[in-house]
Design an enzyme around this catalytic site. Structure first.
Site, PDB file in Angstrom:
ATOM      1  N   LYS A 181      -2.777  -2.018  -2.874  1.00 48.67           N
ATOM      2  CA  LYS A 181      -3.814  -1.126  -2.378  1.00 48.67           C
ATOM      3  C   LYS A 181      -3.383   0.298  -2.713  1.00 48.67           C
ATOM      4  O   LYS A 181      -2.378   0.791  -2.183  1.00 48.67           O
ATOM      5  CB  LYS A 181      -4.030  -1.299  -0.873  1.00 48.67           C
ATOM      6  CG  LYS A 181      -5.148  -0.403  -0.312  1.00 48.67           C
ATOM      7  CD  LYS A 181      -5.534  -0.794   1.105  1.00 48.67           C
ATOM      8  CE  LYS A 181      -6.628   0.134   1.640  1.00 48.67           C
ATOM      9  NZ  LYS A 181      -7.123  -0.281   2.964  1.00 48.67           N
TER      10      LYS A 181
ATOM     11  N   GLU B  71       0.831  -1.212   0.000  1.00 49.59           N
ATOM     12  CA  GLU B  71       0.000   0.000   0.000  1.00 49.59           C
ATOM     13  C   GLU B  71       0.867   1.265   0.000  1.00 49.59           C
ATOM     14  O   GLU B  71       1.115   1.860   1.044  1.00 49.59           O
ATOM     15  CB  GLU B  71      -0.940   0.029   1.210  1.00 49.59           C
ATOM     16  CG  GLU B  71      -1.886   1.231   1.193  1.00 49.59           C
ATOM     17  CD  GLU B  71      -2.742   1.354   2.441  1.00 49.59           C
ATOM     18  OE1 GLU B  71      -3.642   2.204   2.454  1.00 49.59           O
ATOM     19  OE2 GLU B  71      -2.507   0.600   3.402  1.00 49.59           O
TER      20      GLU B  71
END
Length: 297
Positions: A214, A177
């Site tokens: 993400k 992420e």
């Protein structure tokens, strides 16, 4: 727990991933949005009891099932607690059909050249061993990009991939992420740099290994389509990043193959004071909206 069944659900499930992983720094804000101010608890122990109660209420809601909520990211303390007398990860998979993930990062370093690398993840190997024992399928770790500096962005991606390989070696699926701050002026340029850096690092990843990503909802629709279609990317999920649920859903619907992994946008409209009937109705409507946006592309 069957990791092959969990992998199939993550690859093909028509839904989204719930982010239930608020950590110490973000917990007071999450509780405040839920209607519990800082005067509602006397210390950290009480605060964490309250946030776990909120997460448990979400996880036990009638609509919180794997046909729409295909996965959920847990905070480490949540993994170590129980819901309805069962360990949390076991409960959400066996009782709700939701694949469990674990947040493993320990926060961010100070900003350098417009990025914040992750702090060292002390005890990672022990955490991964505990995660495997608890039935966790994968992990998530977050770093932040606040300026379009190519070398700094590449440093962020390098760190994510390096730790991701450790996680893969432990038998877990890493969600990388590298979040881009939504308010920066050069967000589009940063997104181009991020996409290209991830592609470069994917080319060096052993062909038998996969990751998940993400990413912040992009300015340009389908910005990350080449990553979504990459054979070594199991799934690309979107964080809401401060957008309202309405804004986030609208942006998400413009990106084919990208699904949601919302935290604040998921809990928006929920309150500790709601009756169970109102709470369940609110989260059911929210889950339907986010699922529709995740499937729209």
């Amino acid at each position: 727990m069957s990791k092959s069944a969990q992998a199939k659900q993550m690859e093909t499930g028509a839904g989204f991933i719930a982010a239930l992983d608020q950590s110490g720094g973000s917990t007071p804000k999450a509780l405040a949005l839920y209607g519990i101010g800082e005067d509602g608890y006397a210390n950290d122990a009480e605060m964490y009891d309250l946030i776990h109660a909120m997460r448990a209420r979400i996880a036990t809601a009638t609509a919180f099932t794997g046909d729409k909520v295909i996965g959920a990211i847990l905070f480490e303390m949540t993994m170590d607690r129980e819901i309805d007398g069962m360990p949390t990860a076991q409960y959400i998979w066996e009782k709700r059909g939701v694949v469990p993930f674990l947040k493993v990062d320990k926060g961010l370093e100070a900003d350098t050249d417009g990025v914040q690398l992750m702090k060292p993840i002390d005890g990672l190997s022990d955490t991964l061993a505990r995660a495997n024992k608890a039935g966790i399928f994968g992990t998530k770790m977050r770093s932040v990009i606040s300026a379009a500096h190519p070398d700094a962005i590449d440093a962020i991606v390098s760190q994510q991939f390096d730790i991701g390989k450790e996680i893969i070696a432990a038998g877990l699926m890493p969600i990388l992420e590298p979040e881009i701050t939504i308010s920066i002026d050069d967000k589009s340029q940063a997104e181009d740099m991020l996409r290209d850096s991830i592609a470069k690092h994917l080319a060096d990843l052993p062909k038998n290994q996969k990751i998940m990503l993400k990413l912040t909802l992009p300015e340009t629709p389908n910005q990350y389509k080449s990553l979504i279609d990459h054979p070594q990317v199991m799934r690309v999920v979107a964080l809401s990043g401060g957008y309202s649920r309405e804004q986030a859903n609208a942006k998400l619907a413009q990106n084919a193959g990208m699904i949601a992994s919302f935290s604040r946008a998921l809990s928006e409209g929920l309150s500790a004071d709601q009756s169970d009937e109102d709470f369940n109705a609110t989260i059911a409507a929210t889950i339907d909206e986010i699922t529709a946006a995740s499937n729209a592309g």
